[in-house]
Design an enzyme around this catalytic site. Structure first.
Site, PDB file in Angstrom:
ATOM      1  N   HIS A  98       5.093  -1.618   2.416  1.00  0.00           N
ATOM      2  CA  HIS A  98       4.531  -2.623   3.329  1.00  0.00           C
ATOM      3  C   HIS A  98       4.225  -3.948   2.650  1.00  0.00           C
ATOM      4  O   HIS A  98       3.851  -4.913   3.324  1.00  0.00           O
ATOM      5  CB  HIS A  98       3.302  -2.073   4.063  1.00  0.00           C
ATOM      6  CG  HIS A  98       2.055  -1.988   3.262  1.00  0.00           C
ATOM      7  ND1 HIS A  98       1.029  -2.884   3.386  1.00  0.00           N
ATOM      8  CD2 HIS A  98       1.649  -1.093   2.331  1.00  0.00           C
ATOM      9  CE1 HIS A  98       0.036  -2.551   2.571  1.00  0.00           C
ATOM     10  NE2 HIS A  98       0.391  -1.471   1.917  1.00  0.00           N
TER      11      HIS A  98
ATOM     12  N   CYS B 172      -8.400  -3.554  -0.264  1.00  0.00           N
ATOM     13  CA  CYS B 172      -8.967  -2.212  -0.446  1.00  0.00           C
ATOM     14  C   CYS B 172     -10.468  -2.257  -0.690  1.00  0.00           C
ATOM     15  O   CYS B 172     -11.128  -1.220  -0.705  1.00  0.00           O
ATOM     16  CB  CYS B 172      -8.270  -1.504  -1.607  1.00  0.00           C
ATOM     17  SG  CYS B 172      -6.512  -1.273  -1.302  1.00  0.00           S
TER      18      CYS B 172
ATOM     19  N   GLN C 219       2.545  -5.075  -6.344  1.00  0.00           N
ATOM     20  CA  GLN C 219       2.580  -6.513  -6.071  1.00  0.00           C
ATOM     21  C   GLN C 219       3.788  -7.197  -6.708  1.00  0.00           C
ATOM     22  O   GLN C 219       4.253  -8.231  -6.229  1.00  0.00           O
ATOM     23  CB  GLN C 219       1.296  -7.176  -6.572  1.00  0.00           C
ATOM     24  CG  GLN C 219       0.045  -6.732  -5.855  1.00  0.00           C
ATOM     25  CD  GLN C 219       0.005  -7.134  -4.395  1.00  0.00           C
ATOM     26  OE1 GLN C 219       0.653  -8.090  -3.968  1.00  0.00           O
ATOM     27  NE2 GLN C 219      -0.763  -6.402  -3.602  1.00  0.00           N
TER      28      GLN C 219
ATOM     29  N   GLY D 231       1.868   3.067  -2.171  1.00  0.00           N
ATOM     30  CA  GLY D 231       1.510   2.800  -3.554  1.00  0.00           C
ATOM     31  C   GLY D 231       0.326   3.609  -4.038  1.00  0.00           C
ATOM     32  O   GLY D 231       0.283   4.036  -5.194  1.00  0.00           O
TER      33      GLY D 231
ATOM     34  N   THR E 236       7.296  17.482   4.660  1.00  0.00           N
ATOM     35  CA  THR E 236       8.515  17.066   5.347  1.00  0.00           C
ATOM     36  C   THR E 236       8.804  15.601   5.062  1.00  0.00           C
ATOM     37  O   THR E 236       7.941  14.737   5.215  1.00  0.00           O
ATOM     38  CB  THR E 236       8.369  17.279   6.867  1.00  0.00           C
ATOM     39  OG1 THR E 236       8.074  18.661   7.108  1.00  0.00           O
ATOM     40  CG2 THR E 236       9.638  16.895   7.592  1.00  0.00           C
TER      41      THR E 236
END
Length: 386
Positions: free
Chosen positions: A203, A327, A181, A69, A239
């Site tokens: 995740h 965070c 969220q 995100g 990649t």
């Protein structure tokens, strides 16, 4: 352990691991390679892109796979703003809300510091809500992009994204929303929302860390942030993480299949948990909008305590939660989200967030509510003895 920190991350679902496993083992090819292993990887990547596009209601070519995100937010805010400024130097303003995730806020601050943009911050009300009137007032001539999150990661308030996107569209301003969220709980049809860009992260949905996606509407100008081999149609070189893309697609499909059912069930559990905490902890204050909120988030302030002390006591009792955004872990500063809502800094430092995934049970939350009451009482008692 009762894990109530799903807004920070979720465990990887077994079905997701099984979907990814071939591309972590025998099907290890680079999708840019022109041989059978590469072609097999390319086919898996294309299927994952189509699956994510179906969940978002867009075309596969409008999906850019990212590392999560944060990268998706950076690519949307910086990429759209820089591309539009290159076409018209007078487009040198960015609009964000006062409660954005740091990935959006810091992207806007970067544009101000290094590219001469002005950042216009839309205030929120006491529930953390961006009103259409306040948003419209911020849309000045010269705005290159506007970004307002779909649902807040700290207090769970859900923003009126469709109405805000419509206001931006009427002024010819691209609109991005951070839906990290919201994914798995709220509708993500980008056409219905009317957004030009939308970010998601694996995740938070039961996929591994390190995979995400950005929806970017066709013909929306986008300057890439990562240059190299031109993957993702030149919008994000590197990649391709085939296994991550497959995992994200699988997690999103699983969440979408039972979204309405799980959202209703978890909303009811959240409401019962909220009522139990407010009844069991005198003076506790629920933060965020009382109605327009995620099913999965209940956030409180416990005046007269330290949020970190309550967290430690809860973990001692087997309940894992957080004091706000993961965070900002380790920061002594009060939450910028809570202070933007008008909550005094001292009270904001007493905040504790409980967030759930779809596996949460009534028994878990009943036990957690009792633990909260005991933890707060214990912290207050210790403070009084000092």
């Amino acid at each position: 352990m009762i894990f109530l920190d799903a807004a920070a991350t979720t465990p990887v679902r077994r079905e997701v691991l099984e979907a990814m496993w071939p591309y972590l083992t025998g099907e290890f090819g680079n999708p840019s390679s022109h041989h059978s292993l590469g072609e097999s990887a390319a086919a898996a990547l294309a299927a994952a892109r189509s699956s994510v596009a179906a969940a978002l209601g867009c075309r596969p070519g409008e999906v850019v796979f990212t590392s999560g995100g944060t990268e998706a937010d950076n690519l949307a805010v910086k990429g759209i703003a820089l591309a539009r400024q290159a076409m018209d130097p007078s487009l040198n303003r960015v609009v964000i809300s006062a409660v954005e995730h740091p990935a959006v806020e810091e992207s806007a601050r970067y544009l101000a510091k290094f590219h001469g943009f002005a950042v216009d911050v839309v205030p929120v009300d006491g529930n953390g809500l961006v009103t259409p009137g306040a948003f419209a007032a911020a849309l000045q001539p010269g705005t290159a992009v506007a970004s307002v999150m779909y649902a807040n990661n700290e207090v769970g308030t859900v923003q009126p994204v469709a109405a805000l996107a419509d206001l931006a569209r009427r002024r010819g301003i691209p609109f991005h929303t951070d839906a990290v969220q919201a994914a798995g709980w709220l509708p993500l049809d980008v056409r219905a929302l009317g957004v030009d860009a939308l970010s998601i992260s694996g995740h938070k949905l039961g996929a591994p860390k390190g995979c995400g996606a950005l929806y970017i509407r066709s013909r929306t100008s986008l300057e890439p942030l990562v240059h190299g081999g031109g993957q993702e149609r030149g919008r994000r070189s590197g990649t391709s993480n085939v296994a991550g893309a497959v995992g994200l697609a699988a997690a999103l499909a699983l969440a979408r299949a039972r979204q309405d059912e799980e959202a209703g069930r978890v909303s009811a559990l959240r409401d019962a948990f909220t009522a139990a905490v407010l009844a069991g902890v005198p003076g506790a204050e629920l933060t965020g909008h009382p109605v327009h909120r995620l099913p999965s988030v209940a956030s409180f302030c416990f005046p007269g305590t330290s949020g970190e002390s309550v967290l430690l006591e809860l973990e001692r009792q087997g309940v894992v939660c957080s004091s706000g955004s993961a965070c900002a872990a380790g920061s002594d500063e009060p939450s910028a989200v809570l202070t933007a809502m008008g909550i005094p800094a001292g009270v904001a430092q007493t905040a504790v967030r409980f967030s759930f995934d779809a596996s949460v049970s009534a028994e878990d939350l009943d036990a957690a509510a009792l633990a909260v009451a005991a933890a707060v009482a214990g912290v207050k008692g210790l403070a009084n003895r000092r």
